[in-house]
Every structure is written in C-alpha cells, then in structure tokens.
Design a protein around this motif. Structure first.
Motif, PDB file in Angstrom:
ATOM      1  N   LYS A   1      -8.161  -5.522  -4.404  1.00 59.03           N
ATOM      2  CA  LYS A   1      -7.659  -5.886  -3.083  1.00 59.03           C
ATOM      3  C   LYS A   1      -6.278  -6.541  -3.211  1.00 59.03           C
TER       4      LYS A   1
ATOM      5  N   GLU B   1       0.830  -1.208   0.000  1.00 56.33           N
ATOM      6  CA  GLU B   1       0.000   0.000   0.000  1.00 56.33           C
ATOM      7  C   GLU B   1       0.865   1.258   0.000  1.00 56.33           C
TER       8      GLU B   1
ATOM      9  N   ASN C   1      -6.731  -0.877  -1.207  1.00 57.93           N
ATOM     10  CA  ASN C   1      -7.853  -0.877  -0.265  1.00 57.93           C
ATOM     11  C   ASN C   1      -8.575   0.458  -0.398  1.00 57.93           C
ATOM     12  N   ARG C   2      -9.558   0.680   0.392  1.00 59.05           N
ATOM     13  CA  ARG C   2     -10.377   1.898   0.271  1.00 59.05           C
ATOM     14  C   ARG C   2      -9.910   3.034   1.184  1.00 59.05           C
ATOM     15  N   ARG C   3      -8.751   2.891   1.770  1.00 58.46           N
ATOM     16  CA  ARG C   3      -8.250   3.925   2.674  1.00 58.46           C
ATOM     17  C   ARG C   3      -7.986   5.215   1.901  1.00 58.46           C
TER      18      ARG C   3
ATOM     19  N   GLN D   1      -7.434   3.513  -7.922  1.00 57.73           N
ATOM     20  CA  GLN D   1      -7.948   2.442  -7.069  1.00 57.73           C
ATOM     21  C   GLN D   1      -7.732   1.111  -7.775  1.00 57.73           C
TER      22      GLN D   1
ATOM     23  N   ASN E   1      -3.874   2.182  -4.987  1.00 57.86           N
ATOM     24  CA  ASN E   1      -4.414   1.780  -3.685  1.00 57.86           C
ATOM     25  C   ASN E   1      -5.085   0.427  -3.816  1.00 57.86           C
TER      26      ASN E   1
END
Length: 158
Positions: free
Chosen positions: A142, A44, A102-104, A139, A100
């Motif tokens: 996962k 990440e 993840n959705r952070r 984005q 990214n």
C-alpha cells in the motif's frame, strides 16, 4: 513491510538495492546501447485513457492522462543525460517496471502507451523509433505505487 524482490519495492532492503543496480546496468544492453535516462515517477501508475467526446463531437484527452504524461516528461527531462537529440533515424529501447500500490486492475499495454506517448518530441521524435520494449507489472505494498523507466539509445542491433 515484506520485500518482494526482484522488484524495486523497498529502498531500505539490500536485495532491492542490488536489483536497482542491475536495473540501471542492464547486462542485455551493455555494448548495444547507451543509457539515455533512468527515472522514477512516484505514485500509482496511470493507463492511457481513450479520447473522450463532447456533446458537440469535439474530442479531448482526459485530464488524468494529460497530467500523467506531463509527470513522465518532467521526470525524463530532469534525469536526461546530456541534450536531447530528436534524430528521426535513431532507435530506442525502453524498460519499464510498473509497481501497483493498490489492487486496481490496469492493462500493461495502456500503461506502456502512456509512457511512450509522453516521451514523443522529448526523448525521441516519434515512438515509432522504439524498437524494443520490456515491461513488467508488479504488485507492491500500500502506498508503494511507482513507475521506473530506463530509456536506451540503441547503438548496435539488439
């Protein structure tokens, strides 16, 4: 996994592989700069955190920032083409794609700041020498978090 071309997400996807080639041979830079390094940091993306203060007033850099800067430096040094030249008069251009996994939520400017600060004294004497930055935050799926970086040494005005 679905491909989200034009960003380098899926190494098995033909469209992504074609994009990777364009990424390495950036047409805007041909004849104006020479590639200094192309590298990827898997995991990440990390934002540059603000300095923290102890109860006694001393400042320190959070461990996540220190570790992320260490990873950027190591990846640059492994990918560096030739010997580093810390000429304070040289100019640089940097391309960065933050994927990214993840959705952070992360601020693009803080992620760029971490990369630039990590390369101080390694790719250039000081990040004041960076005259152009192109950065994109995308984005991915996962577990697809990564940071792709191109460092160009500018030879002619951009």
């Amino acid at each position: 996994m679905s491909c989200t071309w034009p960003f380098p997400i899926d190494p098995d996807c033909g469209e992504c592989q074609r994009y990777e080639h364009r990424w390495q041979v950036n047409a805007d830079m041909v004849g104006k700069a020479v590639i200094d390094a192309h590298f990827t940091i898997h995991g990440e993306p990390v934002s540059k955190a603000r300095p923290r203060f102890t109860r006694t007033g001393a400042t320190y850099t959070p461990a996540t920032t220190v570790e992320a800067e260490r990873a950027v430096r190591a990846a640059y040094q492994a990918a560096r083409i030739g010997q580093a030249d810390l000429d304070p008069e040289a100019r640089y251009s940097v391309d960065v794609v933050f994927t990214n996994g993840n959705r952070r939520r992360r601020d693009l400017d803080n992620m760029v700041k971490l990369v630039l600060d990590a390369l101080n004294g390694v790719a250039w004497a000081d990040d004041v020498q960076v005259s152009e930055i192109r950065a994109v935050k995308v984005q991915g799926g996962k577990g697809m978090g990564r940071t792709d970086v191109n460092v160009w040494r500018v030879t002619k005005p951009i």
